[in-house]
Design a protein around this motif. Structure first.
Motif, PDB file in Angstrom:
ATOM      1  N   LEU A  63      87.521   5.667  17.711  1.00  0.00           N
ATOM      2  CA  LEU A  63      87.743   7.063  18.075  1.00  0.00           C
ATOM      3  C   LEU A  63      86.486   7.677  18.693  1.00  0.00           C
ATOM      4  N   ALA A  64      85.302   7.233  18.245  1.00  0.00           N
ATOM      5  CA  ALA A  64      84.072   7.680  18.895  1.00  0.00           C
ATOM      6  C   ALA A  64      84.008   7.155  20.325  1.00  0.00           C
ATOM      7  N   LEU A  65      84.447   5.909  20.522  1.00  0.00           N
ATOM      8  CA  LEU A  65      84.489   5.344  21.869  1.00  0.00           C
ATOM      9  C   LEU A  65      85.492   6.093  22.738  1.00  0.00           C
ATOM     10  N   PHE A  66      86.619   6.503  22.148  1.00  0.00           N
ATOM     11  CA  PHE A  66      87.604   7.300  22.885  1.00  0.00           C
ATOM     12  C   PHE A  66      86.975   8.598  23.390  1.00  0.00           C
ATOM     13  N   ALA A  67      86.217   9.265  22.516  1.00  0.00           N
ATOM     14  CA  ALA A  67      85.565  10.507  22.931  1.00  0.00           C
ATOM     15  C   ALA A  67      84.599  10.260  24.085  1.00  0.00           C
ATOM     16  N   LEU A  68      83.872   9.137  24.040  1.00  0.00           N
ATOM     17  CA  LEU A  68      82.938   8.808  25.112  1.00  0.00           C
ATOM     18  C   LEU A  68      83.686   8.524  26.412  1.00  0.00           C
ATOM     19  N   VAL A  69      84.778   7.769  26.316  1.00  0.00           N
ATOM     20  CA  VAL A  69      85.582   7.463  27.506  1.00  0.00           C
ATOM     21  C   VAL A  69      86.111   8.746  28.141  1.00  0.00           C
ATOM     22  N   GLU A  70      86.600   9.671  27.306  1.00  0.00           N
ATOM     23  CA  GLU A  70      87.162  10.912  27.834  1.00  0.00           C
ATOM     24  C   GLU A  70      86.113  11.749  28.556  1.00  0.00           C
ATOM     25  N   ARG A  71      84.873  11.711  28.090  1.00  0.00           N
ATOM     26  CA  ARG A  71      83.814  12.483  28.731  1.00  0.00           C
ATOM     27  C   ARG A  71      83.450  11.913  30.098  1.00  0.00           C
ATOM     28  N   ARG A  72      83.658  10.603  30.281  1.00  0.00           N
ATOM     29  CA  ARG A  72      83.223   9.956  31.521  1.00  0.00           C
ATOM     30  C   ARG A  72      84.344   9.699  32.509  1.00  0.00           C
ATOM     31  N   HIS A  73      85.595   9.743  32.059  1.00  0.00           N
ATOM     32  CA  HIS A  73      86.705   9.432  32.966  1.00  0.00           C
ATOM     33  C   HIS A  73      86.949  10.614  33.901  1.00  0.00           C
ATOM     34  N   PRO A  74      87.196  10.351  35.206  1.00  0.00           N
ATOM     35  CA  PRO A  74      87.410  11.463  36.136  1.00  0.00           C
ATOM     36  C   PRO A  74      88.692  12.242  35.870  1.00  0.00           C
ATOM     37  N   ALA A  75      89.691  11.624  35.246  1.00  0.00           N
ATOM     38  CA  ALA A  75      90.948  12.308  34.921  1.00  0.00           C
ATOM     39  C   ALA A  75      91.334  11.961  33.485  1.00  0.00           C
ATOM     40  N   PRO A  76      90.613  12.489  32.500  1.00  0.00           N
ATOM     41  CA  PRO A  76      90.851  12.107  31.113  1.00  0.00           C
ATOM     42  C   PRO A  76      92.198  12.609  30.599  1.00  0.00           C
ATOM     43  N   LEU A  77      92.733  11.886  29.613  1.00  0.00           N
ATOM     44  CA  LEU A  77      93.961  12.339  28.979  1.00  0.00           C
ATOM     45  C   LEU A  77      93.748  13.679  28.280  1.00  0.00           C
ATOM     46  N   LEU A  78      92.571  13.860  27.712  1.00  0.00           N
ATOM     47  CA  LEU A  78      92.261  15.085  26.976  1.00  0.00           C
ATOM     48  C   LEU A  78      90.978  15.695  27.533  1.00  0.00           C
ATOM     49  N   PRO A  79      91.089  16.579  28.524  1.00  0.00           N
ATOM     50  CA  PRO A  79      89.889  17.224  29.062  1.00  0.00           C
ATOM     51  C   PRO A  79      89.139  17.965  27.962  1.00  0.00           C
ATOM     52  N   PRO A  80      87.855  17.688  27.766  1.00  0.00           N
ATOM     53  CA  PRO A  80      87.111  18.317  26.664  1.00  0.00           C
ATOM     54  C   PRO A  80      87.164  19.838  26.686  1.00  0.00           C
ATOM     55  N   GLY A  81      87.169  20.452  27.854  1.00  0.00           N
ATOM     56  CA  GLY A  81      87.168  21.901  27.931  1.00  0.00           C
ATOM     57  C   GLY A  81      88.452  22.546  27.446  1.00  0.00           C
ATOM     58  N   LEU A  82      89.545  21.780  27.369  1.00  0.00           N
ATOM     59  CA  LEU A  82      90.817  22.371  26.967  1.00  0.00           C
ATOM     60  C   LEU A  82      90.760  22.922  25.555  1.00  0.00           C
ATOM     61  N   LEU A  83      90.045  22.253  24.674  1.00  0.00           N
ATOM     62  CA  LEU A  83      90.009  22.654  23.269  1.00  0.00           C
ATOM     63  C   LEU A  83      89.241  23.951  23.040  1.00  0.00           C
ATOM     64  N   THR A  84      88.484  24.392  24.029  1.00  0.00           N
ATOM     65  CA  THR A  84      87.703  25.621  23.858  1.00  0.00           C
ATOM     66  C   THR A  84      88.450  26.850  24.378  1.00  0.00           C
ATOM     67  N   ARG A  85      89.648  26.677  24.896  1.00  0.00           N
ATOM     68  CA  ARG A  85      90.383  27.789  25.502  1.00  0.00           C
ATOM     69  C   ARG A  85      91.335  28.423  24.489  1.00  0.00           C
ATOM     70  N   GLY A  86      91.360  29.735  24.463  1.00  0.00           N
ATOM     71  CA  GLY A  86      92.303  30.449  23.633  1.00  0.00           C
ATOM     72  C   GLY A  86      92.293  29.961  22.193  1.00  0.00           C
ATOM     73  N   ALA A  87      93.494  29.719  21.679  1.00  0.00           N
ATOM     74  CA  ALA A  87      93.658  29.247  20.299  1.00  0.00           C
ATOM     75  C   ALA A  87      94.056  27.777  20.266  1.00  0.00           C
TER      76      ALA A  87
END
Length: 503
Positions: free
Chosen positions: A252-276
């Protein structure tokens, strides 16, 4: 098959928009039916194939993990590879895997088939809904189509409970899976004939599928659930427990690293900071954990302790489905009168009260006296909370990301359910194993189920303490809040599904 000249007709077929909608709704019906149809059959599956009590949870979790972990990838694949193509491929895999599950003669064959079935469902659900949105432009036509979609989703959950009891008590548990496979095969044939292909889109660079993210997330979640499940029989110090849990942390730590580096991640990191988005998904994970456990343990208690047959157990879950639909209808009314966050708090508290009531079930109980009251409370509270959490999960999100936020909350629910069932199953098994030697087996099982229901009430209480975070997240949201993606309130299937794209 070429793209149709308009979204209102198919090409080269006799189908119209109405028959196309019926076909797409049938695909969603197959997904919801196949999840709920298994619940009542679990004791028969265990006896027929030789599964242990802890292994039995994998009949549910193998499907849920594959579905939840691959759902966002399925939606992205539908966008990039073609919605009808992905829908047809998902239906083909789903149908073949369901038939294979019915033919399974060993536990590993059944669990592998259920995993493949979940992967097929992860392609079906987002592709079918995305096609529905494309073929029905905004306005009355889309509203009507989404109303049909929601009704079919709910009907699939309720029908699965009843059909599961009929098939298990009649021709036997393999037909629970064969029926799903045959139904999906029929929908596949209709899809190839009636659903139009995607129109050609303008050229240009297209984002790549995030296969590395999907693989690391799936492997990490499977390792996590395996470790939690093994703890019930091996203890927390056994290598079979801390080994998979350590692997899960690394993956799961590797997943987080992959998401930060992939140009079109499944889970954009910025999404979790929006709204609720972040707190709503956290509470939805807790909600998913307890309702998956409910639909797992309740039929087991009725059949293994009270001696009910599969059909009786299936029929007795229909009041829960009715209460669920009532709660879904009450949610917007309550939100207008007392506010959305008080409404969510009321839904969570109502469910917690129902689970506390269930935690008092005796080994010689009856449905009318000991189960009907609490399941009605839980059903109403579940419907109310589900509606409010889904709306909160997309509040403050840009319209272009509303579908992604909706897909995320759906994925969170699935994964929370799988992890929650592993924890609750481990607790129930440990409590049953520690029962006094002279206690009858039915009473020992009841002790385990009561412990699981008590922990479920505590989890809901924790969720209730997080509701102020949702209120703060919503207050920070922009004035213009997009309309939530379509959804249906959960039925005894404990799962209804939505794509991350609605374009």
């Amino acid at each position: 098959m070429h793209a149709p000249p308009s979204d209102q007709k198919t090409t080269g077929t006799t189908g119209t928009t109405g028959t196309t909608l019926a076909t797409l709704a049938a695909a969603q019906f197959a997904v919801t039916l196949s999840t709920s149809i298994v619940n009542v059959a679990l004791p028969a599956v265990r006896d027929g194939i030789g599964l242990s009590d802890t292994g039995l949870s994998w009949v549910v979790n193998a499907y849920g993990l594959a579905f939840g972990a691959l759902l966002l990838l399925g939606g992205r694949a539908a966008d990039l590879l073609g919605r009808r193509r992905v829908l047809a491929a998902g239906l083909a895999l789903f149908s073949a895997a369901a038939v294979a599950a019915g033919l399974a003669s060993t536990p590993w064959m059944l669990i592998a088939a259920r995993t493949a079935q979940g992967a097929g469902a992860a392609a079906i659900a987002p592709a079918a809904l995305s096609l529905t949105m494309r073929l029905h432009p905004p306005g009355p036509a889309r509203a009507k189509a989404l109303g049909v979609w929601g009704a079919v989703s709910g009907a699939g959950g309720a029908a699965g409970v009843l059909l599961g009891g009929v098939l298990t008590q009649g021709p036997g548990w393999p037909w629970v899976f064969h029926a799903s496979g045959i139904g999906a095969g029929a929908v596949l044939a209709a899809t190839l004939r009636l659903v139009p292909a995607d129109p050609k889109e303008a050229g240009g660079p297209r984002p790549r599928l995030d296969l590395a993210g999907s693989l690391t997330a799936t492997a990490g979640l499977v390792s996590l659930v395996y470790g939690l499940t093994a703890a019930g029989r091996a203890g927390w110090t056994d290598p079979l427990v801390f080994g998979p849990l350590g692997a899960a942390a690394a993956l799961l730590a590797l997943f987080a690293l992959v998401e930060r580096r992939h140009p079109a991640p499944l889970l954009p990191p910025g999404l979790l900071t929006r709204g609720a988005v972040a707190p709503a998904n956290l509470v939805m994970a807790l909600l998913g954990a307890v309702w998956v456990g409910l639909f797992f343990f309740l039929p087991l208690y009725q059949q293994q302790v009270l001696g009910a047959g599969p059909l009786e157990a299936g029929l007795s879950q229909l009041p829960l489905a009715a209460a669920n639909m009532l709660g879904s209808g009450l949610a917007p009314v309550l939100a207008r009168r007392i506010g959305p966050h008080r409404t969510l708090l009321a839904g969570l508290a109502t469910q917690a009260a129902g689970f506390l009531w269930l935690a008092r079930i005796p080994a010689d109980g009856t449905f009318l006296i000991h189960l009907l009251g609490p399941v009605l409370l839980i059903g109403v509270g579940l419907g109310v909370a589900f509606v409010q959490l889904t709306g909160s999960a997309v509040s403050g999100v840009e319209p272009s990301d509303a579908g992604l936020a909706g897909g995320l909350v759906n994925t969170t629910r699935q994964i929370g359910g799988a992890v929650g069932l592993a924890v609750l199953g481990t607790l129930a098994a440990a409590r049953t194993a520690s029962a006094p030697p002279g206690l009858p087996h039915a009473a020992a099982l009841t002790e385990g189920y009561r412990a699981a229901f008590l922990l479920s009430a505590a989890v809901l209480a924790l969720g209730a303490t997080l509701t102020p975070l949702l209120a703060r997240g919503t207050r920070r949201a922009p004035e213009s809040v997009p309309t939530p993606p379509p959804f249906a309130a959960p039925c005894p299937s404990h799962r209804t599904h939505r794509t991350h794209r609605t374009r």
